[in-house]
Design a protein around this motif. Sequence first.
Motif, PDB file in Angstrom:
ATOM      1  N   GLN A  73       0.826  -1.199  -0.024  1.00 32.35           N
ATOM      2  CA  GLN A  73      -0.010  -0.054  -0.096  1.00 32.35           C
ATOM      3  C   GLN A  73       1.012   1.171  -0.234  1.00 32.35           C
ATOM      4  O   GLN A  73       1.865   1.303   0.632  1.00 32.35           O
ATOM      5  CB  GLN A  73      -0.996   0.033   1.199  1.00 32.35           C
ATOM      6  N   TYR A  75       0.522   5.394   0.661  1.00 35.95           N
ATOM      7  CA  TYR A  75       0.208   6.511   1.237  1.00 35.95           C
ATOM      8  C   TYR A  75       0.578   7.744   0.653  1.00 35.95           C
ATOM      9  O   TYR A  75       1.779   7.867   0.469  1.00 35.95           O
ATOM     10  CB  TYR A  75       0.107   6.606   2.538  1.00 35.95           C
ATOM     11  N   PRO A  90      -5.007   7.022   1.533  1.00 33.55           N
ATOM     12  CA  PRO A  90      -6.214   6.997   0.938  1.00 33.55           C
ATOM     13  C   PRO A  90      -7.115   7.855   1.446  1.00 33.55           C
ATOM     14  O   PRO A  90      -6.941   8.498   2.590  1.00 33.55           O
ATOM     15  CB  PRO A  90      -6.547   5.423   1.728  1.00 33.55           C
ATOM     16  N   VAL A  94     -12.331   6.190  -0.699  1.00 32.02           N
ATOM     17  CA  VAL A  94     -11.580   4.705  -0.796  1.00 32.02           C
ATOM     18  C   VAL A  94     -12.125   3.772   0.289  1.00 32.02           C
ATOM     19  O   VAL A  94     -12.419   2.620   0.337  1.00 32.02           O
ATOM     20  CB  VAL A  94      -9.987   5.035  -1.042  1.00 32.02           C
ATOM     21  N   ILE A  95     -11.902   4.403   1.579  1.00 27.34           N
ATOM     22  CA  ILE A  95     -12.307   3.460   2.936  1.00 27.34           C
ATOM     23  C   ILE A  95     -13.637   3.279   2.796  1.00 27.34           C
ATOM     24  O   ILE A  95     -13.913   2.181   2.970  1.00 27.34           O
ATOM     25  CB  ILE A  95     -12.020   4.462   3.858  1.00 27.34           C
ATOM     26  N   ARG A  97     -15.551   2.475   0.262  1.00 23.14           N
ATOM     27  CA  ARG A  97     -15.785   1.427  -0.793  1.00 23.14           C
ATOM     28  C   ARG A  97     -15.009   0.230  -0.261  1.00 23.14           C
ATOM     29  O   ARG A  97     -15.078  -0.831  -1.097  1.00 23.14           O
ATOM     30  CB  ARG A  97     -15.516   1.715  -1.833  1.00 23.14           C
ATOM     31  N   GLY A  99     -11.777  -0.215   1.085  1.00 21.74           N
ATOM     32  CA  GLY A  99     -10.355  -0.194   1.114  1.00 21.74           C
ATOM     33  C   GLY A  99      -9.837  -0.430   2.571  1.00 21.74           C
ATOM     34  O   GLY A  99     -10.481   0.053   3.519  1.00 21.74           O
ATOM     35  N   GLN A 100      -9.027  -1.384   2.651  1.00 19.03           N
ATOM     36  CA  GLN A 100      -8.330  -1.762   3.936  1.00 19.03           C
ATOM     37  C   GLN A 100      -6.837  -1.079   4.173  1.00 19.03           C
ATOM     38  O   GLN A 100      -6.007  -1.636   3.271  1.00 19.03           O
ATOM     39  CB  GLN A 100      -8.171  -3.261   4.104  1.00 19.03           C
ATOM     40  N   PHE A 101      -6.782  -0.029   4.912  1.00 24.56           N
ATOM     41  CA  PHE A 101      -5.466   0.413   5.058  1.00 24.56           C
ATOM     42  C   PHE A 101      -5.192   0.633   6.550  1.00 24.56           C
ATOM     43  O   PHE A 101      -5.834   1.108   7.199  1.00 24.56           O
ATOM     44  CB  PHE A 101      -5.455   1.857   4.407  1.00 24.56           C
ATOM     45  N   TRP A 104      -4.543   4.504   7.722  1.00 30.36           N
ATOM     46  CA  TRP A 104      -5.239   5.570   7.264  1.00 30.36           C
ATOM     47  C   TRP A 104      -5.416   6.626   8.397  1.00 30.36           C
ATOM     48  O   TRP A 104      -5.694   6.250   9.719  1.00 30.36           O
ATOM     49  CB  TRP A 104      -6.468   5.036   6.689  1.00 30.36           C
TER      50      TRP A 104
END
Length: 117
Positions: A73, A75, A90, A94-95, A97, A99-101, A104
């Motif tokens: 990933q 950033y 992100p 994005v989160i 929808r 998204g796994q970060f 974040w």
Amino acid sequence: MRKRWWVLLMLAVIATLIFATIHLKIMYLKKDVTNYLVHEKRYAANDIYSIETKISTLPTFPMYVIFRDEPHQTYMYTDRGVGQWTQLFPNEDVISRGGQFKHWENPNQNETHQQDN
């Protein structure tokens, strides 16, 4: 003929100064984003795998950070030209929808990363 050489020399000096200025700016921004992540967000320096930048339109110098525990990933951070760092990617879209970060920074919370002991 001398005038032509003089003009070419001046163009070379100007190009070198522009390149050096951009290079110094990038070095300063890398150091500054590292300080932001280490001192404000409380990451350990070895948590950061890499920091890269590319010159773009807006932001002019986005900083792309990869963390050691999440090497797949990237950033994106910017200082918005005023030294105040913000994570641009992100983003909330994005989160939302799915998204796994891990790293974040939720703009709605003023949460600081805490080291696991």
